[in-house]
Design a protein around this motif. Sequence first.
Motif, PDB file in Angstrom:
ATOM      1  N   THR A 169       0.828  -1.204   0.000  1.00 19.89           N
ATOM      2  CA  THR A 169       0.000   0.000   0.000  1.00 19.89           C
ATOM      3  C   THR A 169       0.863   1.255   0.000  1.00 19.89           C
ATOM      4  OG1 THR A 169      -0.128   0.088   2.425  1.00 19.89           O
ATOM      5  CG2 THR A 169      -1.842  -1.179   1.266  1.00 19.89           C
ATOM      6  N   ARG A 170       0.257   2.345  -0.483  1.00 19.28           N
ATOM      7  CA  ARG A 170       0.937   3.640  -0.444  1.00 19.28           C
ATOM      8  C   ARG A 170       1.168   4.093   0.994  1.00 19.28           C
ATOM      9  NH1 ARG A 170      -2.546   4.449  -4.819  1.00 19.28           N
ATOM     10  NH2 ARG A 170      -4.101   5.468  -3.485  1.00 19.28           N
ATOM     11  N   ASP A 171       0.233   3.753   1.890  1.00 22.30           N
ATOM     12  CA  ASP A 171       0.390   4.179   3.279  1.00 22.30           C
ATOM     13  C   ASP A 171       1.595   3.514   3.936  1.00 22.30           C
ATOM     14  OD1 ASP A 171      -1.614   6.030   3.380  1.00 22.30           O
ATOM     15  OD2 ASP A 171      -3.098   4.729   4.323  1.00 22.30           O
ATOM     16  N   PHE A 172       1.885   2.266   3.599  1.00 19.71           N
ATOM     17  CA  PHE A 172       3.087   1.625   4.138  1.00 19.71           C
ATOM     18  C   PHE A 172       4.339   2.326   3.639  1.00 19.71           C
ATOM     19  CE2 PHE A 172       6.438  -1.660   3.442  1.00 19.71           C
ATOM     20  CZ  PHE A 172       6.824  -1.780   4.774  1.00 19.71           C
ATOM     21  N   ARG A 173       4.372   2.605   2.332  1.00 19.94           N
ATOM     22  CA  ARG A 173       5.541   3.307   1.791  1.00 19.94           C
ATOM     23  C   ARG A 173       5.704   4.675   2.448  1.00 19.94           C
ATOM     24  NH1 ARG A 173       3.481   1.147  -3.067  1.00 19.94           N
ATOM     25  NH2 ARG A 173       2.699   3.185  -3.742  1.00 19.94           N
ATOM     26  N   GLU A 174       4.600   5.367   2.648  1.00 12.95           N
ATOM     27  CA  GLU A 174       4.662   6.674   3.299  1.00 12.95           C
ATOM     28  C   GLU A 174       5.107   6.550   4.746  1.00 12.95           C
ATOM     29  OE1 GLU A 174       4.075  10.633   4.738  1.00 12.95           O
ATOM     30  OE2 GLU A 174       4.692   9.722   2.848  1.00 12.95           O
ATOM     31  N   GLY A 175       4.634   5.530   5.440  1.00 17.13           N
ATOM     32  CA  GLY A 175       5.029   5.333   6.829  1.00 17.13           C
ATOM     33  C   GLY A 175       6.520   5.097   6.970  1.00 17.13           C
ATOM     34  N   VAL A 176       7.075   4.268   6.095  1.00 19.00           N
ATOM     35  CA  VAL A 176       8.510   3.988   6.137  1.00 19.00           C
ATOM     36  C   VAL A 176       9.306   5.245   5.788  1.00 19.00           C
ATOM     37  CG1 VAL A 176      10.377   2.685   5.057  1.00 19.00           C
ATOM     38  CG2 VAL A 176       8.236   1.536   5.651  1.00 19.00           C
ATOM     39  N   GLN A 177       8.868   5.949   4.745  1.00 21.82           N
ATOM     40  CA  GLN A 177       9.584   7.152   4.335  1.00 21.82           C
ATOM     41  C   GLN A 177       9.559   8.208   5.427  1.00 21.82           C
ATOM     42  OE1 GLN A 177      11.228   7.101   1.468  1.00 21.82           O
ATOM     43  NE2 GLN A 177      12.148   9.113   1.844  1.00 21.82           N
ATOM     44  N   ALA A 178       8.401   8.355   6.071  1.00 22.92           N
ATOM     45  CA  ALA A 178       8.293   9.331   7.159  1.00 22.92           C
ATOM     46  C   ALA A 178       9.206   8.953   8.317  1.00 22.92           C
ATOM     47  CB  ALA A 178       6.843   9.429   7.623  1.00 22.92           C
ATOM     48  N   PHE A 179       9.288   7.677   8.612  1.00 24.74           N
ATOM     49  CA  PHE A 179      10.179   7.214   9.687  1.00 24.74           C
ATOM     50  C   PHE A 179      11.631   7.549   9.369  1.00 24.74           C
ATOM     51  CE2 PHE A 179      13.003   3.933  11.382  1.00 24.74           C
ATOM     52  CZ  PHE A 179      12.725   4.043  12.746  1.00 24.74           C
ATOM     53  N   LEU A 180      12.033   7.275   8.117  1.00 28.43           N
ATOM     54  CA  LEU A 180      13.415   7.531   7.732  1.00 28.43           C
ATOM     55  C   LEU A 180      13.733   9.027   7.726  1.00 28.43           C
ATOM     56  CD1 LEU A 180      13.761   4.936   4.828  1.00 28.43           C
ATOM     57  CD2 LEU A 180      14.661   4.754   7.155  1.00 28.43           C
ATOM     58  N   GLU A 181      12.730   9.823   7.391  1.00 29.79           N
ATOM     59  CA  GLU A 181      12.919  11.274   7.331  1.00 29.79           C
ATOM     60  C   GLU A 181      12.615  11.959   8.655  1.00 29.79           C
ATOM     61  OE1 GLU A 181      10.505  12.573   4.087  1.00 29.79           O
ATOM     62  OE2 GLU A 181      11.697  11.514   2.568  1.00 29.79           O
ATOM     63  N   LYS A 182      12.273  11.156   9.657  1.00 30.36           N
ATOM     64  CA  LYS A 182      11.992  11.682  11.006  1.00 30.36           C
ATOM     65  C   LYS A 182      10.918  12.766  10.982  1.00 30.36           C
ATOM     66  CE  LYS A 182      16.532  10.573  12.982  1.00 30.36           C
ATOM     67  NZ  LYS A 182      16.948   9.720  11.848  1.00 30.36           N
ATOM     68  N   ARG A 183       9.794  12.434  10.333  1.00 27.56           N
ATOM     69  CA  ARG A 183       8.652  13.345  10.278  1.00 27.56           C
ATOM     70  C   ARG A 183       7.370  12.563  10.491  1.00 27.56           C
ATOM     71  NH1 ARG A 183       6.051  12.247   5.569  1.00 27.56           N
ATOM     72  NH2 ARG A 183       7.307  11.385   3.862  1.00 27.56           N
ATOM     73  N   ALA A 184       6.282  13.265  10.731  1.00 29.80           N
ATOM     74  CA  ALA A 184       4.988  12.604  10.895  1.00 29.80           C
ATOM     75  C   ALA A 184       4.492  12.123   9.537  1.00 29.80           C
ATOM     76  CB  ALA A 184       3.976  13.563  11.511  1.00 29.80           C
ATOM     77  N   PRO A 185       3.964  10.913   9.459  1.00 31.59           N
ATOM     78  CA  PRO A 185       3.454  10.429   8.171  1.00 31.59           C
ATOM     79  C   PRO A 185       2.143  11.114   7.777  1.00 31.59           C
ATOM     80  CG  PRO A 185       2.968   8.850   9.903  1.00 31.59           C
ATOM     81  CD  PRO A 185       3.819   9.913  10.528  1.00 31.59           C
ATOM     82  N   LYS A 186       1.909  11.168   6.490  1.00 33.43           N
ATOM     83  CA  LYS A 186       0.661  11.717   5.958  1.00 33.43           C
ATOM     84  C   LYS A 186      -0.060  10.592   5.215  1.00 33.43           C
ATOM     85  CE  LYS A 186       2.523  16.409   5.476  1.00 33.43           C
ATOM     86  NZ  LYS A 186       2.827  17.528   4.551  1.00 33.43           N
ATOM     87  N   PHE A 187      -0.839   9.848   5.957  1.00 35.18           N
ATOM     88  CA  PHE A 187      -1.523   8.688   5.375  1.00 35.18           C
ATOM     89  C   PHE A 187      -2.707   9.127   4.511  1.00 35.18           C
ATOM     90  CE2 PHE A 187       0.248   6.739   9.346  1.00 35.18           C
ATOM     91  CZ  PHE A 187       1.173   5.922   8.726  1.00 35.18           C
ATOM     92  N   GLU A 188      -2.875   8.432   3.388  1.00 35.89           N
ATOM     93  CA  GLU A 188      -4.003   8.725   2.507  1.00 35.89           C
ATOM     94  C   GLU A 188      -5.284   8.062   2.973  1.00 35.89           C
ATOM     95  OE1 GLU A 188      -3.225   7.892  -1.575  1.00 35.89           O
ATOM     96  OE2 GLU A 188      -1.160   8.600  -1.468  1.00 35.89           O
ATOM     97  N   GLY A 189      -5.143   6.929   3.664  1.00 31.97           N
ATOM     98  CA  GLY A 189      -6.353   6.190   4.032  1.00 31.97           C
ATOM     99  C   GLY A 189      -7.057   5.708   2.794  1.00 31.97           C
ATOM    100  N   ARG A 190      -8.330   6.029   2.717  1.00 30.74           N
ATOM    101  CA  ARG A 190      -9.063   5.631   1.510  1.00 30.74           C
ATOM    102  C   ARG A 190     -10.086   6.689   1.172  1.00 30.74           C
ATOM    103  NH1 ARG A 190     -14.102   3.894   2.536  1.00 30.74           N
ATOM    104  NH2 ARG A 190     -14.659   3.319   4.649  1.00 30.74           N
TER     105      ARG A 190
END
Length: 258
Positions: free
Chosen positions: A237-258
């Motif tokens: 999912t896009r939300d998983f990719r965003e979660g990992v990227q946010a973790f690596l960038e040390k920022r809050a994730p912006k989940f799309e949900g649905r």
Amino acid sequence: MPYQAIRYEVSEGMAVITLNRPEVMNALNTQMRVELLEALKRAADEARVIVLTGAGRAFCSGQDLGDGAAVAGLGLERVLREEYEPVLKAIYSCPVPVISAVNGAAAGAGANLALAADVVIAAQSAVFLQAFTRIGLMPDAGGTYWLPRQAGFARAMGMALFAEPVSAEKAVSWGMIWEAVPDVDFEHHWRARAAHLAKGPTAAYGAVKAALRESYSATLSEQLDREAELQGQLGVTRDFREGVQAFLEKRAPKFEGR
């Protein structure tokens, strides 16, 4: 559809369904159950989190005993099968998280409607009451399913037999509900909780619900297989990719949900 027995509002991914018969402590009649089922189905499409709450001083006092057709002898079985069961299953299988915001007394079927939600947040003044034996009945509306799972067998039996109220704080200590909140902070708190979920990874929440609910009837091997299956679906999912990227960038994730 126009609602008379409930209120419905959607804002920023949060659907709030309010039981709205305060003059009878939001007792459940046929009209309310029909409207509630329609609103739950609508909210599952329109929102990323659903909140059930009550208008006035009660969450829900249970079945409206003034609703003659529903409480007349053999009518009880029909009402449970045709009117209660679809509502409870809609909550159970809802693809988005459902929160019960229990603002006051939750009695009889009203208590079990609240306990059917994924998360129960109660005002400290709220009470939960399995009132059925007071009128010669047994718990219904899922009570015999939820109570032993959430409170334990001994406490479920005591609640059902003695029909004594259980305070919100005791319900927390028993594991029946998630949390009890001071009345003055109650609405602000549950709205903040719901807003948090509304901004979250919807698919992950749906998988959490499915896996935990299915675990009651699964073996360890079956549950491990199910975890792998669901996690595999979430991993693309896009939300998983965003979660990992946010973790690596040390920022809050912006989940799309649905």
